[in-house]
Design an enzyme around this catalytic site. Sequence first.
Site, PDB file in Angstrom:
ATOM      1  N   GLY A   1      65.107 -22.447  98.983  1.00 32.53           N
ATOM      2  CA  GLY A   1      64.904 -22.266  97.093  1.00 32.53           C
ATOM      3  C   GLY A   1      65.875 -22.047  96.557  1.00 32.53           C
TER       4      GLY A   1
ATOM      5  N   LYS B   1      74.479 -22.130  98.191  1.00 32.93           N
ATOM      6  CA  LYS B   1      74.236 -21.634  98.634  1.00 32.93           C
ATOM      7  C   LYS B   1      74.360 -21.463  97.137  1.00 32.93           C
ATOM      8  CE  LYS B   1      71.875 -17.200 100.185  1.00 32.93           C
ATOM      9  NZ  LYS B   1      72.216 -16.121 101.282  1.00 32.93           N
TER      10      LYS B   1
ATOM     11  N   ARG C   1      64.996 -22.264 112.147  1.00 34.26           N
ATOM     12  CA  ARG C   1      65.127 -20.703 111.956  1.00 34.26           C
ATOM     13  C   ARG C   1      63.620 -20.532 112.859  1.00 34.26           C
ATOM     14  NH1 ARG C   1      66.713 -19.463 106.621  1.00 34.26           N
ATOM     15  NH2 ARG C   1      67.384 -22.042 105.941  1.00 34.26           N
TER      16      ARG C   1
ATOM     17  N   ASP D   1      62.080 -16.110 109.126  1.00 34.52           N
ATOM     18  CA  ASP D   1      63.207 -17.341 108.832  1.00 34.52           C
ATOM     19  C   ASP D   1      64.424 -17.205 107.935  1.00 34.52           C
ATOM     20  OD1 ASP D   1      61.096 -15.224 106.491  1.00 34.52           O
ATOM     21  OD2 ASP D   1      63.147 -16.058 104.882  1.00 34.52           O
TER      22      ASP D   1
HETATM   23  P1  AMP Z   1      66.911 -14.486 101.537  1.00 32.72           P
HETATM   24  O1  AMP Z   1      65.947 -13.140 101.117  1.00 32.72           O
HETATM   25  O2  AMP Z   1      67.575 -14.943 100.802  1.00 32.72           O
HETATM   26  O3  AMP Z   1      65.804 -14.898 102.948  1.00 32.72           O
HETATM   27  O4  AMP Z   1      65.190 -15.793 100.453  1.00 32.72           O
HETATM   28  C1  AMP Z   1      64.526 -15.445 101.100  1.00 32.72           C
HETATM   29  C2  AMP Z   1      63.464 -16.635  99.729  1.00 32.72           C
HETATM   30  O5  AMP Z   1      64.090 -16.363  98.709  1.00 32.72           O
HETATM   31  C3  AMP Z   1      63.949 -18.059 100.343  1.00 32.72           C
HETATM   32  O6  AMP Z   1      63.129 -18.734 100.298  1.00 32.72           O
HETATM   33  C4  AMP Z   1      65.067 -18.222  99.525  1.00 32.72           C
HETATM   34  O7  AMP Z   1      65.385 -19.368  99.212  1.00 32.72           O
HETATM   35  C5  AMP Z   1      64.289 -17.390  98.512  1.00 32.72           C
HETATM   36  N1  AMP Z   1      65.125 -17.598  96.893  1.00 32.72           N
HETATM   37  C6  AMP Z   1      65.818 -16.268  96.240  1.00 32.72           C
HETATM   38  N2  AMP Z   1      66.943 -16.592  95.662  1.00 32.72           N
HETATM   39  C7  AMP Z   1      66.136 -17.705  95.125  1.00 32.72           C
HETATM   40  C8  AMP Z   1      67.071 -17.612  94.079  1.00 32.72           C
HETATM   41  N3  AMP Z   1      67.864 -17.213  93.078  1.00 32.72           N
HETATM   42  N4  AMP Z   1      65.812 -18.821  93.509  1.00 32.72           N
HETATM   43  C9  AMP Z   1      65.263 -19.672  94.250  1.00 32.72           C
HETATM   44  N5  AMP Z   1      64.543 -19.080  95.434  1.00 32.72           N
HETATM   45  C10 AMP Z   1      65.494 -17.882  95.906  1.00 32.72           C
HETATM   46 MG    MG Z   2      66.654 -16.493 104.041  1.00 32.63          MG
END
Ligand code: AMP
Ligand code: MG
Length: 485
Positions: free
Chosen positions: A90, A111, A181, A250
């Site tokens: 995302g 990122k 993953r 994930d």
């Molecule tokens: P994480 O907790 O970093 O593993 O993220 C979980 C999901 O949320 C993943 O699909 C990320 O890409 C999405 N995500 C986290 N932060 C953002 C953001 N600021 N914008 C869009 N997607 C996000």
């Molecule tokens: Mg993640």
Amino acid sequence: MTQTGWNFHNSYTKLPEELFTRMVPAKVPSPHVVLFNEKLAKELHLPHSVKNQQELAGIWSGNIIPPGTDPIAQAYSGHQFGYYTVLGDGRAIVLGEHIDPEGNRFDIQFKGSGRTPYSRRGDGKATLISMLREYLISEAMHALGIPGSRSLAVVETGEKVERETTHRGAVLTRVASSHIRVGTFEYAREYLSPAAFTRFTEYVIERHCTDAKNTGIPALRLLKTVMERQASLVSQWMRVGFIHGVMNTDNTGIAGETFDYGPCAFMNAYDPDTVFSSIDHYGRYAFGNQPAVMHWNLGVLAGALLPLIHSDEQTAVGLVKETLDRFPGLFEEKWTEMMRAKLGLEQQEPGDKQLAEQLLHWMHRNRSDYTNTFLLLRQSVLNGTTVSNDTEFLEWEKRWTERRSKEGLSPELTAARMRSANPAVIPRNHLVEQVLKAAAFENNLLPLNELLNALSHPYQDDQGIEGFQEPPAGFDAHYKTYCGT
Ligand code: AMP
Ligand code: MG
């Protein structure tokens, strides 16, 4: 700028197209480099000259796209706190796969580089403070000798990012042997045809588990290999008091590397129930629960792989069950080996696991600092002092001394062994917060660089590191960490 380095050979983009979306990183208004890992860039043979800061900022913000890249956002699913969700990058974009001079393949990933089709309600952006945090902790983990994604650069974008307050925006470049993953398998199993799923699995085997290729059931061997890597990884996390914080499927890599350093933190006082993540209300990802959660995550991987294990589902289930049932024993073996190293032992003796557990029990009761207790134990070997006069401890110490005598090593050699398993410095939560606040809110990078420097050689207890060794007052009982900021 040394331009000889780029060596992109992209393989993921040749896979079935359901697995990714081609995406160019969003342009940013006024990039400038906050941190650049020159040493890592050199190792990877990536452009590393810091002379042209503007060009460096352009590249590592995504404004200048290097030759040979094929940028994508990857699709994946995941079990988050036990519940299945379709996710995907995302706010991340894999720029491409770079091959280093030794022939190793690395994903170069941004990122915080803008929205993608997988962003859901997110803005695709990242805050400077959270990207600096990932840089600091991932580099500390590397220096601790624990496999994980690396951080190459943090570039401030010049944009504002809205969270609970307004933040400075940034892009982090991370480097990992891949971002495949457990959740990628979940997604692939759901959205690919059986033939495409087979092709994807063969690709992963080729990339991360070539030994499996010529075995009877390659997918089963893949599962076993991931299981071994993860058992070893989690035991290494536990060696240094690391709590990943969000072990969703994930965030569980096939290559066995730590990644997604979102809400992770380090334990100070020894307590297996330690949790710092603000959203982990039930302690699913508590320090002591990490092996059990990894076992669960491997079960999810096994479930996705079932059709490739055997055409008869019952037979497939029987085979993966037999494999997964070995996880607790395998983990115990890795854990005991790790604890032996922390206690200066090498030979295997029947009571070793209990010996380690008895010490931890005492530490728990006593609220001892996990890191510093092992340093004190090492000192006690060298100078004959005792760590505590508590009866429970003294009894344990007697058992440990007897056990050590079986190794037949001098105190100096025992202490040398202990040194390589017991860090003198870890990223203490209170210090991490202090240096990040100075960097992100006061524009003062000095404390961050000093901490990075101390953490770059964590096993040397040189003079001058005392300031990094003190646990916080009250053992950060109220410390909280946050995901995805
Ligand atoms: P994480 O907790 O970093 O593993 O993220 C979980 C999901 O949320 C993943 O699909 C990320 O890409 C999405 N995500 C986290 N932060 C953002 C953001 N600021 N914008 C869009 N997607 C996000
Ligand atoms: Mg993640």
